[in-house]
Design a protein around this motif. Structure first.
Motif, PDB file in Angstrom:
ATOM      1  N   ALA A   1     -18.983  39.967 -17.959  1.00  0.00           N
ATOM      2  CA  ALA A   1     -20.337  40.264 -18.398  1.00  0.00           C
ATOM      3  C   ALA A   1     -21.299  40.423 -17.234  1.00  0.00           C
ATOM      4  O   ALA A   1     -22.288  41.132 -17.325  1.00  0.00           O
ATOM      5  N   GLY A   2     -21.016  39.767 -16.122  1.00  0.00           N
ATOM      6  CA  GLY A   2     -21.954  39.824 -15.010  1.00  0.00           C
ATOM      7  C   GLY A   2     -23.072  38.815 -15.192  1.00  0.00           C
ATOM      8  O   GLY A   2     -23.126  38.094 -16.180  1.00  0.00           O
ATOM      9  N   PRO A   3     -24.010  38.764 -14.247  1.00  0.00           N
ATOM     10  CA  PRO A   3     -25.104  37.778 -14.342  1.00  0.00           C
ATOM     11  C   PRO A   3     -26.020  38.072 -15.516  1.00  0.00           C
ATOM     12  O   PRO A   3     -26.243  39.217 -15.890  1.00  0.00           O
TER      13      PRO A   3
ATOM     14  N   ILE B   1     -21.857  39.870 -26.556  1.00  0.00           N
ATOM     15  CA  ILE B   1     -21.348  38.880 -27.501  1.00  0.00           C
ATOM     16  C   ILE B   1     -20.110  38.218 -26.914  1.00  0.00           C
ATOM     17  O   ILE B   1     -19.130  38.889 -26.584  1.00  0.00           O
ATOM     18  N   LYS B   2     -20.168  36.902 -26.756  1.00  0.00           N
ATOM     19  CA  LYS B   2     -19.030  36.119 -26.284  1.00  0.00           C
ATOM     20  C   LYS B   2     -18.263  35.560 -27.473  1.00  0.00           C
ATOM     21  O   LYS B   2     -18.760  35.544 -28.600  1.00  0.00           O
ATOM     22  N   SER B   3     -17.070  35.057 -27.196  1.00  0.00           N
ATOM     23  CA  SER B   3     -16.261  34.460 -28.253  1.00  0.00           C
ATOM     24  C   SER B   3     -17.014  33.327 -28.943  1.00  0.00           C
ATOM     25  O   SER B   3     -16.973  33.191 -30.163  1.00  0.00           O
ATOM     26  N   SER B   4     -17.757  32.536 -28.160  1.00  0.00           N
ATOM     27  CA  SER B   4     -18.488  31.403 -28.737  1.00  0.00           C
ATOM     28  C   SER B   4     -19.682  31.846 -29.580  1.00  0.00           C
ATOM     29  O   SER B   4     -20.236  31.053 -30.331  1.00  0.00           O
ATOM     30  N   ASP B   5     -20.104  33.114 -29.452  1.00  0.00           N
ATOM     31  CA  ASP B   5     -21.211  33.638 -30.257  1.00  0.00           C
ATOM     32  C   ASP B   5     -20.758  34.066 -31.650  1.00  0.00           C
ATOM     33  O   ASP B   5     -21.601  34.287 -32.525  1.00  0.00           O
ATOM     34  N   VAL B   6     -19.448  34.229 -31.837  1.00  0.00           N
ATOM     35  CA  VAL B   6     -18.935  34.807 -33.081  1.00  0.00           C
ATOM     36  C   VAL B   6     -19.013  33.770 -34.192  1.00  0.00           C
ATOM     37  O   VAL B   6     -18.230  32.836 -34.264  1.00  0.00           O
ATOM     38  N   ARG B   7     -19.983  33.941 -35.055  1.00  0.00           N
ATOM     39  CA  ARG B   7     -20.201  33.034 -36.187  1.00  0.00           C
ATOM     40  C   ARG B   7     -20.946  33.795 -37.273  1.00  0.00           C
ATOM     41  O   ARG B   7     -21.436  34.904 -37.050  1.00  0.00           O
ATOM     42  N   ASP B   8     -21.057  33.197 -38.445  1.00  0.00           N
ATOM     43  CA  ASP B   8     -21.632  33.885 -39.599  1.00  0.00           C
ATOM     44  C   ASP B   8     -23.047  34.386 -39.344  1.00  0.00           C
ATOM     45  O   ASP B   8     -23.423  35.477 -39.757  1.00  0.00           O
ATOM     46  N   ASP B   9     -23.858  33.571 -38.658  1.00  0.00           N
ATOM     47  CA  ASP B   9     -25.281  33.873 -38.553  1.00  0.00           C
ATOM     48  C   ASP B   9     -25.665  34.416 -37.177  1.00  0.00           C
ATOM     49  O   ASP B   9     -26.706  34.080 -36.636  1.00  0.00           O
ATOM     50  N   ILE B  10     -24.833  35.253 -36.600  1.00  0.00           N
ATOM     51  CA  ILE B  10     -25.126  35.804 -35.279  1.00  0.00           C
ATOM     52  C   ILE B  10     -26.451  36.557 -35.315  1.00  0.00           C
ATOM     53  O   ILE B  10     -26.757  37.273 -36.264  1.00  0.00           O
ATOM     54  N   SER B  11     -27.270  36.354 -34.274  1.00  0.00           N
ATOM     55  CA  SER B  11     -28.584  37.001 -34.234  1.00  0.00           C
ATOM     56  C   SER B  11     -28.869  37.474 -32.816  1.00  0.00           C
ATOM     57  O   SER B  11     -28.311  36.961 -31.836  1.00  0.00           O
ATOM     58  N   LEU B  12     -29.764  38.424 -32.709  1.00  0.00           N
ATOM     59  CA  LEU B  12     -30.111  38.992 -31.408  1.00  0.00           C
ATOM     60  C   LEU B  12     -30.701  37.930 -30.486  1.00  0.00           C
ATOM     61  O   LEU B  12     -30.425  37.906 -29.288  1.00  0.00           O
ATOM     62  N   ALA B  13     -31.506  37.035 -31.047  1.00  0.00           N
ATOM     63  CA  ALA B  13     -32.188  36.025 -30.232  1.00  0.00           C
ATOM     64  C   ALA B  13     -31.211  35.062 -29.561  1.00  0.00           C
ATOM     65  O   ALA B  13     -31.531  34.474 -28.528  1.00  0.00           O
ATOM     66  N   SER B  14     -30.029  34.893 -30.145  1.00  0.00           N
ATOM     67  CA  SER B  14     -29.069  33.923 -29.607  1.00  0.00           C
ATOM     68  C   SER B  14     -28.203  34.486 -28.489  1.00  0.00           C
ATOM     69  O   SER B  14     -27.443  33.748 -27.863  1.00  0.00           O
ATOM     70  N   LEU B  15     -28.302  35.781 -28.228  1.00  0.00           N
ATOM     71  CA  LEU B  15     -27.401  36.435 -27.285  1.00  0.00           C
ATOM     72  C   LEU B  15     -27.998  36.521 -25.882  1.00  0.00           C
ATOM     73  O   LEU B  15     -29.199  36.719 -25.715  1.00  0.00           O
ATOM     74  N   GLN B  16     -27.132  36.395 -24.883  1.00  0.00           N
ATOM     75  CA  GLN B  16     -27.522  36.653 -23.503  1.00  0.00           C
ATOM     76  C   GLN B  16     -27.441  38.157 -23.243  1.00  0.00           C
ATOM     77  O   GLN B  16     -26.879  38.909 -24.046  1.00  0.00           O
ATOM     78  N   ARG B  17     -27.982  38.566 -22.109  1.00  0.00           N
ATOM     79  CA  ARG B  17     -28.034  40.006 -21.819  1.00  0.00           C
ATOM     80  C   ARG B  17     -27.460  40.294 -20.438  1.00  0.00           C
ATOM     81  O   ARG B  17     -27.555  39.469 -19.530  1.00  0.00           O
ATOM     82  N   THR B  18     -26.888  41.482 -20.306  1.00  0.00           N
ATOM     83  CA  THR B  18     -26.335  41.929 -19.036  1.00  0.00           C
ATOM     84  C   THR B  18     -27.038  43.207 -18.604  1.00  0.00           C
ATOM     85  O   THR B  18     -27.786  43.811 -19.378  1.00  0.00           O
ATOM     86  N   SER B  19     -26.806  43.636 -17.386  1.00  0.00           N
ATOM     87  CA  SER B  19     -27.525  44.792 -16.849  1.00  0.00           C
ATOM     88  C   SER B  19     -27.071  46.085 -17.515  1.00  0.00           C
ATOM     89  O   SER B  19     -25.954  46.187 -18.034  1.00  0.00           O
TER      90      SER B  19
END
Length: 398
Positions: free
Chosen positions: A26-28, A37-55
């Motif tokens: 993913a990079g910094p 989206i990482k493996s640990s992000d995969v859940r029923d209520d995934i949302s944009l606010a919970s995700l990190q971002r890459t370049s």
């Protein structure tokens, strides 16, 4: 036997294009970049606010593995078999290694497929197809062979709509439960520190070391020889789960010997001290049991209301002090009895303790009721899935 028109096919035959891996790295993390989206992000209520971002540069490099609304993300490692649908709010995202993108063909409705992938049958298939000794992972080749049951498209949509109704009810109850838990936490923070006083109470709060108001013991240091029928034997998992019914048993002889040194009685409190640190449970039933060294027995105190005592030991203030005194380099981590006794307990006169305990007990009852509702809804949905997704119960298509 499947109903007429239903098929059992491989997952590879249900997709629009080749199932693909997530990006390698993913990079910094950057602000304002492209979400990933990482493996640990995969859940029923995934949302944009919970995700990190890459370049955007990394995004362009791995754009072939990007996902869009309606795609299904499948966890290949860690929480193997976990799935989520990319929601409309995530217009585009990258996937990290350990996840896979599944884009449905025109004959497969995404909301149906994700329900199918969440059945115990599909999850067990994924686990059986996983490889690795210490770190299990399912390969794309194996994932493509996973078998799913597929009815005609109109039935898929109707089944998905029915199960989505249950999902919304479950999500609503989960939100109510989370709110109630947060409200109780806020109440504890105010009421157990004296920051908020109840009307009519003006007495002075005291601060004492735990060892000055109660006697503290640990359990047996030797793993006992268990028997099929005997006296219940408590350990950490019984406190952390809140379930004291499913225990191992020790003989009457062991119980009598241990009880001479340390006997659990009604209104005593057990506290986890090895592995899990600081989970306290009030013994508010007619108890007859032995316990392991991983627990501390805190005897009832004349200056403490039993329920208030339990709440105070579970408070953030007390657990923070326990944490500072915990031996974190030990494996598993632990806290010694002497250090538990040196922790401070903050309390008002008994009448105010009892009033505070009554308020927190009401909050506990509300949480328990919501937990019961949530468990019932999940069980009912599971039973419904078993019928609808196998064709044992048919739906009427308009």
């Amino acid at each position: 036997m499947l109903p007429e028109g239903w098929k059992k096919i491989s997952l590879a035959d249900a997709v629009r294009q080749k199932i693909s891996y997530g990006i390698v790295q993913a990079g910094p993390h950057v602000n304002g970049g492209v979400p990933y989206i990482k493996s640990s992000d995969v859940r029923d209520d995934i949302s944009l606010a919970s995700l990190q971002r890459t370049s955007t540069d990394i995004h362009r490099k791995y754009i072939r593995s990007s996902v869009h609304p309606g795609d299904i993300v499948f966890s290949l490692r860690g929480n193997i078999g976990a799935t989520c649908i990319v929601p409309p709010e995530i217009s585009e995202a990258n996937l990290t290694q350990g996840t896979a993108r599944i884009s449905c063909s025109q004959k497969v409705y995404p909301s149906f497929l994700i329900q199918e992938l969440r059945t115990s049958s599909c999850i067990q298939q994924a686990l059986n197809l996983s490889k690795g000794s210490t770190f299990k992972e399912i390969s794309l080749e194996s994932l493509r062979t996973l078998k799913i049951i597929l009815p005609p498209l109109p039935e898929q949509k109707k089944i998905a709509a029915i199960l989505s109704t249950w999902d919304r009810a479950i999500e609503g109850t989960e939100n109510l439960l989370a709110n109630s838990q947060q409200q109780k936490k806020a109440l504890m923070q105010q009421l157990l520190t004296g920051k908020k006083r109840l009307p009519g109470f003006t007495g002075v709060w005291k601060t004492k070391k735990l060892k000055d108001i109660s006697k503290i013991y640990d359990g047996t240091h030797q793993t006992p020889d268990y028997v099929e029928i005997g006296v219940p034997f408590y350990s950490v998992e019984h406190l952390t789960s809140g379930n004291f019914n499913n225990t191992k048993f020790v003989s009457e002889e062991i119980y009598q010997r241990e009880s001479k040194k340390r006997k659990i009685e009604t209104d005593d409190i057990l506290l986890t001290r090895i592995g899990d640190i600081g989970t306290a449970r009030l013994i508010d039933w007619n108890v007859r049991a032995s316990f392991y060294v991983s627990l501390a027995l805190i005897k009832s105190s004349k200056v403490m209301s039993p329920k208030f005592f339990e709440c105070a030991l579970n408070s953030e203030l007390f657990r923070r002090e326990l944490w500072h005194r915990t031996i974190h380099v030990a494996f598993p981590k632990k806290i010694n009895l002497g250090d538990i006794g040196d922790c401070s307990i903050h309390f008002p006169p008994l009448p105010e303790q009892e009033a505070i305990a009554a308020i927190l007990t009401t909050a506990d009852e509300e949480i328990a009721s919501l937990e019961s509702d949530l468990s019932r809804l999940r069980q009912e949905k599971k039973a419904l899935m078993q019928q609808l997704l196998t064709g044992k119960r048919r739906v009427t298509v308009d």
